[in-house]
Enzyme design. Structure first.
Site, PDB file in Angstrom:
ATOM      1  N   LEU A 139       0.900  -1.152   0.000  1.00  0.00           N
ATOM      2  CA  LEU A 139       0.000   0.000   0.000  1.00  0.00           C
ATOM      3  C   LEU A 139       0.934   1.196   0.000  1.00  0.00           C
ATOM      4  O   LEU A 139       1.761   1.330   0.904  1.00  0.00           O
ATOM      5  CB  LEU A 139      -0.890  -0.020   1.245  1.00  0.00           C
ATOM      6  N   ASP A 140       0.855   2.049  -1.032  1.00  0.00           N
ATOM      7  CA  ASP A 140       1.902   3.053  -1.197  1.00  0.00           C
ATOM      8  C   ASP A 140       1.995   3.997  -0.003  1.00  0.00           C
ATOM      9  O   ASP A 140       1.061   4.145   0.777  1.00  0.00           O
ATOM     10  CB  ASP A 140       1.750   3.804  -2.530  1.00  0.00           C
ATOM     11  N   ARG A 141       3.142   4.612   0.134  1.00  0.00           N
ATOM     12  CA  ARG A 141       3.494   5.371   1.334  1.00  0.00           C
ATOM     13  C   ARG A 141       2.484   6.466   1.660  1.00  0.00           C
ATOM     14  O   ARG A 141       2.193   6.730   2.826  1.00  0.00           O
ATOM     15  CB  ARG A 141       4.889   5.983   1.151  1.00  0.00           C
ATOM     16  N   MET A 142       1.929   7.114   0.641  1.00  0.00           N
ATOM     17  CA  MET A 142       1.018   8.225   0.872  1.00  0.00           C
ATOM     18  C   MET A 142      -0.444   7.787   0.933  1.00  0.00           C
ATOM     19  O   MET A 142      -1.342   8.630   0.961  1.00  0.00           O
ATOM     20  CB  MET A 142       1.215   9.287  -0.212  1.00  0.00           C
ATOM     21  N   SER A 143      -0.679   6.481   0.954  1.00  0.00           N
ATOM     22  CA  SER A 143      -2.033   5.953   1.136  1.00  0.00           C
ATOM     23  C   SER A 143      -2.150   5.357   2.530  1.00  0.00           C
ATOM     24  O   SER A 143      -1.149   5.030   3.168  1.00  0.00           O
ATOM     25  CB  SER A 143      -2.341   4.880   0.087  1.00  0.00           C
TER      26      SER A 143
END
Length: 237
Positions: free
Chosen positions: A103-107
């Protein structure tokens, strides 16, 4: 114990996934009975497998761990301890676990972690069409027609995305259900239509919901959730 491929043997120890096991074998970090292991080697109960000199053995079912974590923004879904923002150090679980997918860092939102390496591929492979649901907010009003385009498929990384059911939540907010996991897929899909994602939160993976789990906390999956996970992925519990 039945004889199995060495990557499955390593993953069943909780050390890592089968894919990561293949990488370790190819890098020469795995030995089988004192000799450098090869991809496709078969392992039995009397064989000795070591990773970086450490002997590993398959875990019994009662030692399998399955966690649901509500990942905050700013935490990276990696086991790399060189990253100060890595998910493993943040959680601080007392046993070795690793994330199933990313799950990408900014999500933010739901991500599963486990020490059951045999569970990773059945959950992640696109051909299994396992659902993941997200709440999305974009930087401007999105029309019904644009939601329909998102739903029916967008060119991303050289391919057209699978059908992705969408549901409006507000003039600039919607839910979307994916059955594949391309890199930064939702952000790329929105960008194709001229939108910027303001916030992205995963709320469900298959039958497992984030519910009221506070951001930054984790819980063990219930027995019923684990049994259903095994049933849906065709894995024996």
């Amino acid at each position: 114990m039945e004889k199995i491929r060495i990557n499955r043997y390593i993953s069943s120890s909780g050390f890592c996934s089968r894919r990561e096991a293949d990488r370790l074998i190819a890098a020469g970090q795995v030995t089988l009975n004192g000799q450098a292991a090869q991809l496709g080697d078969i392992v039995g109960s009397k064989d000795i497998v070591k990773v970086d000199g450490r002997r590993i053995k398959p875990l019994h079912d009662d030692r399998m761990v399955y966690l649901a974590f509500n990942k905050p923004i700013g935490i990276t879904s990696t086991t790399d301890s060189r990253r100060k923002d890595n998910i493993i150090d943040y959680i601080g679980y007392p046993e070795r676990v690793f994330p199933i997918g990313r799950l990408d860092r900014m999500s933010e939102g739901l991500i599963l972690l486990t020490n059951d390496g045999s569970m990773v591929n059945p959950i992640l492979r696109a051909e299994h069409k396992n659902e993941k649901e997200y709440e999305v907010k974009v930087n401007k009003k999105i029309s019904d027609e644009e939601l329909m385009i998102l739903q029916n498929g967008i060119p991303v990384l050289g391919q057209i995305t699978n059908f992705s059911k969408t549901k409006r939540r507000g003039e600039d907010e919607f839910n979307i259900i994916l059955t594949q996991g391309l890199n930064r897929q939702i952000r790329r899909m929105c960008k194709y239509l001229g939108f910027e994602v303001v916030s992205l939160r995963r709320i469900r993976i298959m039958h497992i919901n984030i519910g009221n789990l506070p951001v930054g906390t984790w819980r063990h999956l219930t027995k019923k959730e684990v049994e259903e996970l095994h049933r849906l992925t065709g894995q024996q519990s």
